[in-house]
Design an enzyme around this catalytic site. Structure first.
Site, PDB file in Angstrom:
ATOM      1  N   GLU A 558       0.387  -1.163   0.021  1.00 37.22           N
ATOM      2  CA  GLU A 558      -0.075   0.188  -0.139  1.00 37.22           C
ATOM      3  C   GLU A 558       0.650   1.106   0.116  1.00 37.22           C
ATOM      4  O   GLU A 558       0.350   2.440  -0.624  1.00 37.22           O
ATOM      5  CB  GLU A 558      -1.389   0.421   0.825  1.00 37.22           C
ATOM      6  CG  GLU A 558      -1.556  -1.097   1.000  1.00 37.22           C
ATOM      7  CD  GLU A 558      -2.372  -1.596  -0.518  1.00 37.22           C
ATOM      8  OE1 GLU A 558      -2.810  -0.407  -1.120  1.00 37.22           O
ATOM      9  OE2 GLU A 558      -3.260  -2.449  -0.327  1.00 37.22           O
ATOM     10  N   GLY A 693     -16.092  -2.680  -6.925  1.00 39.16           N
ATOM     11  CA  GLY A 693     -14.463  -2.208  -7.353  1.00 39.16           C
ATOM     12  C   GLY A 693     -14.093  -1.963  -8.264  1.00 39.16           C
ATOM     13  O   GLY A 693     -15.410  -2.160 -10.023  1.00 39.16           O
ATOM     14  N   GLY A 694     -13.154  -1.652  -8.904  1.00 33.68           N
ATOM     15  CA  GLY A 694     -12.747  -0.566  -9.709  1.00 33.68           C
ATOM     16  C   GLY A 694     -11.516  -2.048 -11.040  1.00 33.68           C
ATOM     17  O   GLY A 694     -11.732  -2.153 -12.141  1.00 33.68           O
TER      18      GLY A 694
END
Length: 777
Positions: A558, A693-694
Site C-alpha cells: 500500500e 470495485g474498479g
C-alpha cells in the site's frame, strides 16, 4: 470526462486468496477499490480502485428518484449550511467532525453550487486551457474531495445512519456526474483543442488529458441521442446502486458471522496472538471476563481471525466450518448477492452494446494498456507455467500430511491446504510465522519502511499527528519532506482491523491530488494527501501490533501506491499522481515495493524483537528468502482463476443463458485449480473487486502489473543490491520516472524511460521459480 471520484488502490482479494500472501475505489473513479490491492498476504487489495465505470460508484434506483428540489433556504438553514464541515474551506478534511446528519444538506448544497459552476463553464467555455481545463478541474476536484471524504468514512466508520444518508443523495451525485460527463460544450471544446494549430506544441501531459477526456466522454455516453442517453443514464444509476448494495451485503455478511467457543480443545493449535484477538473480540461482544488463556473466544470472518484458523487450527471440522462460511458469504437470505451479480452483468452488457462494444470487457480495456486478447494470452502463458509446479505442490502436501499421520492425507480439501501448507513450510524451512511476530512490531516496520524510502527516493517521513483531524484514535498522520526539508506530501495510516465498522482488505486512496491550478497561494502547487488503510492484527494487551510477514508485505504494497500519489511531479491535476494512469499499470509501484521485504538490509532494519531488541537471526532471514517461492505455482493459479473468471463473465457469459455464474466459475476452476472448486463455493458473491470495485474486466491487471513490477525490480538487481551507490542511482531514476510522471505519459513510455527497454516476464518467472516460457509482456 474524468469524473469526481477517488481512487482506491487495493490489494488483491479475500484472505483466502493466498495462503502465504496473494483495491482511481479496487478504483472509485478509480477510488477506493478493494485494491486488487487487498493483500498479497491475505489475498487481496480488494478494495480499492473502484472503477467499474468511468463514473464513480453511487447509490441509485433504476426507476431513479429525481433529486429533490432544494427547499427555499431559511435563515436558520443557511446558518446550518455555513457550519456544515463538508462545505468549509479546509486544508485537511475534517474527518473528526463529519456526521451522517451533514451528508444530505452538505452534498445537496455542494451539487447545487457545482451545477451553477458547470452552467457558467458551458456558457463561457473556449478551447483554451485556462478557459476549459482549469475551471473543469476545479469542479471535478471539489466533488472528488468532498465525496471522497464521505465515502471514506463509510469504509472505515460505517453506520446505518451514514449508509442511509449516502444512499439518499448518491443518485443526485451520479446524476450530476452524468450531466458533467455528457456535456457537449465541454466535449466539443476538447475536440477543438485537439484539432487546433497549438496541438503539436502542447506538452505530453496536456495531450494525454485531452485524449483521455474525449475518450471518457464517449464512454460516458456523450454521443448518444436523447432517448438512448436517458436509458444509458438509468443503467448507470442502477449499476451504481447495485455495486453499493453488493459491498454492503459483503460487509454485513462478514460481520454477521461469529462463532463462540468455550472449549479450548476446539481451538487447539491457534497461536497466542490469535487467542488474544479472539478473547478481545469476545469481550467486545459482551463476554466481559474473556481471557486468551481461558476464553471464551469468538472467531469471525475478518482476515486476522479467519487466516489464523485456516493456518493453525488442528480441529479440522472447525476449519471446514469457517472455510465454508467464508466462501459462501453474502450468498443466501436477505444478503444474497447472486441476483445482484446477475443484474450487474446484464446491465453491463447492455451498456457495452449501447456504446458499440461487443462486451463489457472491451469497454473496460478501452482505457487500459492491454486488449482482451493480450490479457487472455498473458493469463494462459502464466497458467501453463504455473500448472505443473502447482500439481507438484499438491503432491508434496499429500506426502507430507500422510507422513504426519493425517487421516485426510488421501483426500485433502480446501480447508486443509493452508493448514498443511503452514506445517510443511515450518518443516521445510524451519519457519514458524507466529514465532516471527515478535520481530515485526508495527513501529519498527514503519521505521524500516521510512528508512528505505529515504535511501531510495531521498525523502524524509516524520510524524505530524495533530496537524490534521483523524477518524479514529489509532490513525497516524505523517509529513513527507524532500532532501531540502520542504514538505511535498502528507498521508494518513489506519492500520488495524475494526470488523464492527471497517471494511475488510487493504487499500490506498487519494485524499487530495497535487495541482497547480488549485494552488492555495497562487505560486506553489497544492500538495498531495493520501490515506493507507490496512486490517492487520491490533495490539493485544500491553504489546504493540505484532505483524505476520504477510502483513508486512501488505504495508509495503500500500505504501508503494501512496508513493506514486505523493511523489508525483506532475502539476496538471487531471493526470498527477495515480490519476490518468492506465488501470493495468497502477499496481506496478505497489508490487515493486513488496520485493524489498526480501532485501537483506531492509528486512534486518525492520526485524527487531519488540522486547529484547535483537535482530532477526541471519539463518532465519535465509530461510525466509528460500521460502519466498514456496507454493508459487499454486498461488499464481489462484490469482489466474480470479482473473479468468472475471474475463469470462465480461466477455462470453450470457445472462439468463444456459450457464449460471457458478457454472462459469466451476469451468474456469477446472483449468486453474488442482483441487476442484467446491460445488457450493460462492466466492463470487464476495468478489468485491469486480462487482463493487474498479476491477471489472480488469482483474488480470494484477498479473499484468506483476510483470512490470518484477522487471522494474530487476533493474536494481542488475545494478547490484549490495551496491548502495548503484541502488540510490537506480532509485532516483525510478522516482523520476515511475513515481514522478503520473498519467502525463503512457505507462509503456514511462517504463521504457526507466528500464531502457520494453518489459519482459522473465524476471517474474525467475522470482517465482517457475519454468521459463517464451512470452512477451
Amino acid at each position: 470526462m474524468l469524473m469526481a471520484t477517488c481512487i482506491s488502490v487495493t490489494r488483491s482479494i479475500q484472505p483466502l486468496l493466498r495462503s502465504s500472501y496473494p483495491f482511481i475505489t479496487p478504483k472509485h473513479l478509480p477510488k477506493s477499490h478493494p485494491c486488487p490491492l487487498w493483500s498479497s498476504s491475505f489475498s487481496f487489495c480488494l478494495q480499492k480502485f473502484h472503477r467499474s465505470t468511468p463514473i464513480t460508484t453511487a447509490f441509485c434506483s433504476f426507476s431513479s428518484v429525481p433529486p429533490m428540489a432544494p427547499e427555499a433556504p431559511t435563515a436558520a438553514s443557511e446558518d446550518k449550511l455555513e457550519e456544515n464541515p463538508l462545505l468549509k474551506d479546509f486544508v485537511f478534511p475534517p474527518f473528526d467532525v463529519v456526521q451522517a446528519e451533514h451528508v444530505r444538506p452538505g452534498i445537496r448544497a455542494l451539487l447545487e453550487k457545482l451545477e451553477n459552476d458547470l452552467v457558467e463553464l458551458e456558457r463561457t467555455v473556449e478551447p483554451a486551457w485556462s478557459k476549459l481545463v482549469e475551471p473543469l478541474e476545479k469542479i471535478v476536484d471539489r466533488l472528488q474531495v468532498v465525496w471522497g471524504m464521505v465515502n471514506h468514512l463509510k469504509s472505515v466508520k460505517d453506520s446505518p445512519e451514514l449508509r442511509s444518508a449516502i444512499e439518499e443523495v448518491q443518485p443526485e451525485k451520479v446524476k450530476f456526474e452524468l450531466r458533467l460527463g455528457q456535456s457537449k460544450p465541454i466535449y466539443n471544446a476538447f475536440k477543438a483543442i485537439r484539432e487546433s494549430s497549438d496541438w503539436e506544441t502542447m506538452s505530453n501531459a496536456r495531450k494525454r488529458i485531452v485524449e483521455a477526456q474525449i475518450k471518457e466522454a464517449v464512454l460516458n455516453g456523450v454521443s448518444l441521442e436523447d432517448a438512448e442517453r436517458e436509458h444509458f443514464n438509468k443503467i448507470q444509476q442502477e449499476l451504481e446502486k447495485l455495486s453499493q448494495k453488493f459491498e454492503e451485503n459483503v460487509l454485513d455478511a462478514t460481520k454477521k458471522f461469529e462463532k463462540l467457543i468455550t472449549n479450548k480443545k476446539e481451538i487447539d493449535g491457534l497461536p497466542a496472538t490469535a487467542l488474544g484477538l479472539a478473547a478481545q473480540t469476545a469481550i467486545s461482544k459482551g463476554h466481559e471476563n474473556a481471557t486468551a488463556e481461558n476464553g471464551p473466544w469468538v472467531i469471525t470472518l475478518d482476515a486476522p481471525s479467519f487466516m489464523s484458523v485456516m493456518q493453525h487450527a488442528r480441529n479440522r471440522s472447525l476449519r471446514e466450518e469457517i472455510y465454508r462460511a467464508y466462501v459462501t458469504r453474502a450468498s443466501s437470505g436477505d444478503l444474497d448477492n447472486t441476483p445482484i451479480i446477475d443484474q450487474i452483468l446484464t446491465l453491463r452488457l447492455e451498456k457495452a452494446k449501447i456504446l458499440g462494444y461487443r462486451n463489457y470487457a472491451e469497454v473496460s480495456m478501452a482505457t487500459k494498456m492491454a486488449t482482451v486478447d493480450k490479457a487472455v494470452e498473458l493469463l494462459e502463458k502464466l497458467r501453463s507455467a504455473s500448472w505443473d509446479p502447482a500439481v507438484q505442490d499438491m503432491e508434496d502436501l499429500k506426502k507430507f500430511s500422510k507422513d504426519q499421520g493425517a487421516i485426510e492425507a488421501n483426500g485433502l480439501s480446501h480447508w486443509d491446504i493452508n493448514f498443511w501448507s503452514e506445517r510443511l513450510r515450518e518443516s521445510k524451512y524451519d519457519i514458524n510465522e507466529e514465532e516471527l511476530r515478535p520481530f515485526f512490531s508495527l513501529p519498527k516496520v514503519m521505521d524500516g519502511l521510512f528508512g528505505l524510502a529515504k535511501k531510495l527516493f531521498e525523502i524524509e517521513i516524520e510524524p505530524a499527528d495533530g496537524l490534521a483531524p483523524v477518524w479514529n484514535n489509532d490513525v497516524r498522520f505523517y509529513r513527507v519532506k524532500d532532501s531540502s526539508g520542504n514538505p511535498i506530501a502528507y498521508f494518513y495510516f489506519d492500520p488495524y482491523s475494526r470488523p464492527s465498522e471497517k471494511r475488510g482488505g487493504a487499500w490506498m486512496d487519494e485524499v487530495i491530488a497535487r495541482s497547480r491550478a488549485l494552488s492555495r497561494d497562487g505560486v506553489s502547487s497544492r500538495l498531495p494527501v493520501a490515506h493507507m488503510v490496512c486490517n492487520q492484527t491490533p495490539p493485544v494487551g500491553d504489546k504493540p501490533s505484532l505483524m505476520t510477514f504477510r502483513e508486512v508485505e501488505t504495508v509495503f504494497h500500500e505504501f508503494g501506491h501512496a508513493l506514486q500519489h505523493m511523489l508525483t511531479k506532475q502539476d496538471e491535476g487531471l493526470c498527477s499522481g495515480i490519476r490518468g494512469i492506465e488501470w493495468d499499470a497502477v499496481e506496478l509501484p505497489s508490487q515493486f515495493m513488496e520485493n524489498w521485504c526480501y532485501h537483506r538490509d531492509t528486512l534486518m532494519s525492520i526485524a527487531k524483537h519488540y522486547e529484547a531488541g535483537e535482530s532477526l537471526p541471519e539463518e532465519v532471514y535465509k530461510k525466509l528468502l528460500a521460502a519466498r517461492t514456496f507454493r508459487a505455482g499454486s498461488l499464481s493459479l489462484r490469482q489466474i482463476r480470479f482473473a479468468s473468471v472475471d474475463l469470462e463473465l465480461h466477455t462470453k457469459y450470457i445472462p439468463g443463458g444456459s450457464e449460471t455464474i457458478y457454472d462459469v466459475d466451476q469451468r474456469v476452476g477446472k483449468k486453474t485449480q488442482v483441487i476442484p472448486v467446491l460445488p457450493e463455493d460462492r466466492f463470487l458473491c464476495s468478489f468485491s473487486h469486480i462487482f463493487a470495485g474498479g476491477y471489472a474486466g480488469g482483474y488480470y491487471s494484477y498479473k499484468w502489473a506483476e510483470v512490470l513490477s518484477a522487471d522494474a525490480f530487476s533493474a536494481f538487481e542488475d545494478a547490484g543490491l549490495e551496491n548502495d551507490k548503484a541502488v540510490k542511482e537506480t532509485g532516483h531514476r525510478f522516482r523520476e520516472t515511475i513515481l514522478a510522471l503520473g498519467g502525463g505519459k503512457s505507462p509503456l513510455e514511462v517504463f521504457i524511460e526507466f528500464r531502457g527497454r520494453e518489459p519482459s516476464p522473465e524476471a517474474l518467472l525467475r522470482h517465482n521459480d517457475l519454468s521459463p516460457i517464451a512470452t512477451s509482456a
